[in-house]
Enzyme design. Sequence first.
Site, mmCIF file in Angstrom:
data_model
loop_
_atom_site.group_PDB
_atom_site.id
_atom_site.type_symbol
_atom_site.label_atom_id
_atom_site.label_comp_id
_atom_site.label_asym_id
_atom_site.label_seq_id
_atom_site.Cartn_x
_atom_site.Cartn_y
_atom_site.Cartn_z
ATOM 1 N N ARG A 1 -19.273 -16.424 14.205
ATOM 2 C CA ARG A 1 -19.709 -15.128 13.660
ATOM 3 C C ARG A 1 -20.666 -15.327 12.485
ATOM 4 O O ARG A 1 -21.622 -14.574 12.329
ATOM 5 C CB ARG A 1 -18.495 -14.289 13.261
ATOM 6 C CG ARG A 1 -17.800 -13.733 14.508
ATOM 7 C CD ARG A 1 -16.386 -13.340 14.234
ATOM 8 N NE ARG A 1 -16.278 -12.164 13.400
ATOM 9 C CZ ARG A 1 -15.161 -11.831 12.735
ATOM 10 N NH1 ARG A 1 -14.098 -12.603 12.793
ATOM 11 N NH2 ARG A 1 -15.130 -10.734 12.027
ATOM 12 N N ARG B 1 -7.033 -11.636 6.511
ATOM 13 C CA ARG B 1 -7.014 -10.387 7.282
ATOM 14 C C ARG B 1 -6.431 -10.622 8.674
ATOM 15 O O ARG B 1 -5.707 -9.788 9.205
ATOM 16 C CB ARG B 1 -8.451 -9.835 7.388
ATOM 17 C CG ARG B 1 -8.528 -8.471 8.049
ATOM 18 C CD ARG B 1 -9.891 -7.855 7.915
ATOM 19 N NE ARG B 1 -10.879 -8.487 8.770
ATOM 20 C CZ ARG B 1 -12.173 -8.190 8.768
ATOM 21 N NH1 ARG B 1 -12.643 -7.285 7.919
ATOM 22 N NH2 ARG B 1 -13.021 -8.791 9.567
ATOM 23 N N ARG C 1 -6.012 -9.327 14.242
ATOM 24 C CA ARG C 1 -7.308 -9.428 14.939
ATOM 25 C C ARG C 1 -7.554 -10.868 15.360
ATOM 26 O O ARG C 1 -7.659 -11.762 14.514
ATOM 27 C CB ARG C 1 -8.434 -8.977 13.997
ATOM 28 C CG ARG C 1 -8.830 -7.530 14.167
ATOM 29 C CD ARG C 1 -9.958 -7.160 13.239
ATOM 30 N NE ARG C 1 -11.215 -7.809 13.566
ATOM 31 C CZ ARG C 1 -12.370 -7.492 13.008
ATOM 32 N NH1 ARG C 1 -12.416 -6.534 12.110
ATOM 33 N NH2 ARG C 1 -13.474 -8.121 13.339
ATOM 34 N N ARG D 1 -27.035 -4.716 13.372
ATOM 35 C CA ARG D 1 -26.774 -6.148 13.268
ATOM 36 C C ARG D 1 -27.916 -6.983 13.842
ATOM 37 O O ARG D 1 -27.836 -8.211 13.825
ATOM 38 C CB ARG D 1 -25.499 -6.479 14.040
ATOM 39 C CG ARG D 1 -24.254 -6.675 13.158
ATOM 40 C CD ARG D 1 -23.098 -6.892 14.099
ATOM 41 N NE ARG D 1 -21.970 -7.583 13.582
ATOM 42 C CZ ARG D 1 -20.850 -6.983 13.148
ATOM 43 N NH1 ARG D 1 -20.787 -5.679 13.068
ATOM 44 N NH2 ARG D 1 -19.825 -7.712 12.776
ATOM 45 N N LYS E 1 -17.059 -4.746 3.894
ATOM 46 C CA LYS E 1 -17.747 -3.524 4.327
ATOM 47 C C LYS E 1 -16.746 -2.421 4.702
ATOM 48 O O LYS E 1 -16.911 -1.278 4.319
ATOM 49 C CB LYS E 1 -18.677 -3.808 5.524
ATOM 50 C CG LYS E 1 -19.752 -4.854 5.252
ATOM 51 C CD LYS E 1 -20.735 -4.994 6.409
ATOM 52 C CE LYS E 1 -20.146 -5.510 7.697
ATOM 53 N NZ LYS E 1 -19.656 -6.921 7.634
HETATM 54 P P1 AMP Z 1 -16.768 -5.989 12.955
HETATM 55 O O1 AMP Z 1 -15.496 -5.219 12.979
HETATM 56 O O2 AMP Z 1 -17.915 -5.202 12.395
HETATM 57 O O3 AMP Z 1 -16.624 -7.340 12.309
HETATM 58 O O4 AMP Z 1 -17.164 -6.264 14.478
HETATM 59 C C1 AMP Z 1 -16.316 -7.022 15.340
HETATM 60 C C2 AMP Z 1 -17.100 -7.478 16.562
HETATM 61 O O5 AMP Z 1 -17.569 -6.324 17.287
HETATM 62 C C3 AMP Z 1 -18.345 -8.298 16.274
HETATM 63 O O6 AMP Z 1 -18.065 -9.682 16.079
HETATM 64 C C4 AMP Z 1 -19.167 -8.042 17.541
HETATM 65 O O7 AMP Z 1 -18.668 -8.785 18.629
HETATM 66 C C5 AMP Z 1 -18.875 -6.560 17.814
HETATM 67 N N1 AMP Z 1 -19.839 -5.676 17.104
HETATM 68 C C6 AMP Z 1 -19.551 -4.811 16.091
HETATM 69 N N2 AMP Z 1 -20.662 -4.170 15.675
HETATM 70 C C7 AMP Z 1 -21.689 -4.648 16.433
HETATM 71 C C8 AMP Z 1 -23.078 -4.406 16.472
HETATM 72 N N3 AMP Z 1 -23.680 -3.546 15.627
HETATM 73 N N4 AMP Z 1 -23.813 -5.085 17.391
HETATM 74 C C9 AMP Z 1 -23.252 -5.942 18.258
HETATM 75 N N5 AMP Z 1 -21.942 -6.240 18.263
HETATM 76 C C10 AMP Z 1 -21.149 -5.600 17.359
#
Ligand code: AMP
Length: 197
Positions: free
Chosen positions: A149, A131, A137, A92, A17
């Site tokens: 996740r 990654r 990360r 989400r 994404k």
């Molecule tokens: P991402 O970079 O999109 O993989 O997000 C990393 C982490 O941020 C996720 O595993 C969640 O803990 C938090 N996070 C990101 N976007 C959301 C969302 N829309 N709702 C809730 N938690 C989020």
Amino acid sequence: MNNKLNIILFGPPGAGKGTQSEKLLAHYQLKHISTGDILRAERKAGTELGQQANAYIEKGELVPDHVVIGMVEQVVRQHPDARGFIFDGFPRTEAQGAALDQMLEHLGMNISMVLALQVDEEELTRRLLERGKLSGRADDQDEATIRNRFRVYNNETSPLIAFYEKQGKLQQVQGMGSVDEIFYSLCRCIDNASETH
Ligand code: AMP
């Protein structure tokens, strides 16, 4: 409704994404809204929000809906002249999806389409671990966090597929292949939809 191009790039962790968002926003001149990026920036800046969010991120859990909904609304309101937005990693949960619809409707906008990247779990895990090595990360380096996740994605996020299918907005896109092949497929979906509307 106005004619902004508002795209949700949907898919499990590691689906590509972020990578595809960067290419799409340059190509279509859209504003990127990545809730993950915003939360990581808050954490880096040492804000209270960032510290609170970190406890969830570290475990691979979702940050509470009201927190991320508020963040997204703030960015959307800050860019009234944007040609449109790419929502990456948001919504989400169904509650986030419903809140996004309501927020956009209030501002005279709507979601144009939801592009869902299809990638199998083995490939997702490989990409996330790769990654993790490059970006540092922590949530991409620990296999137990990665598994959590996926579990959270399957339980809380994947119901949004039916939510957007019901609205006639969902398009599935093959997310395996080269970055350029996938980008080409996404552009084809967007251009076809723009022609028919
Ligand atoms: P991402 O970079 O999109 O993989 O997000 C990393 C982490 O941020 C996720 O595993 C969640 O803990 C938090 N996070 C990101 N976007 C959301 C969302 N829309 N709702 C809730 N938690 C989020």
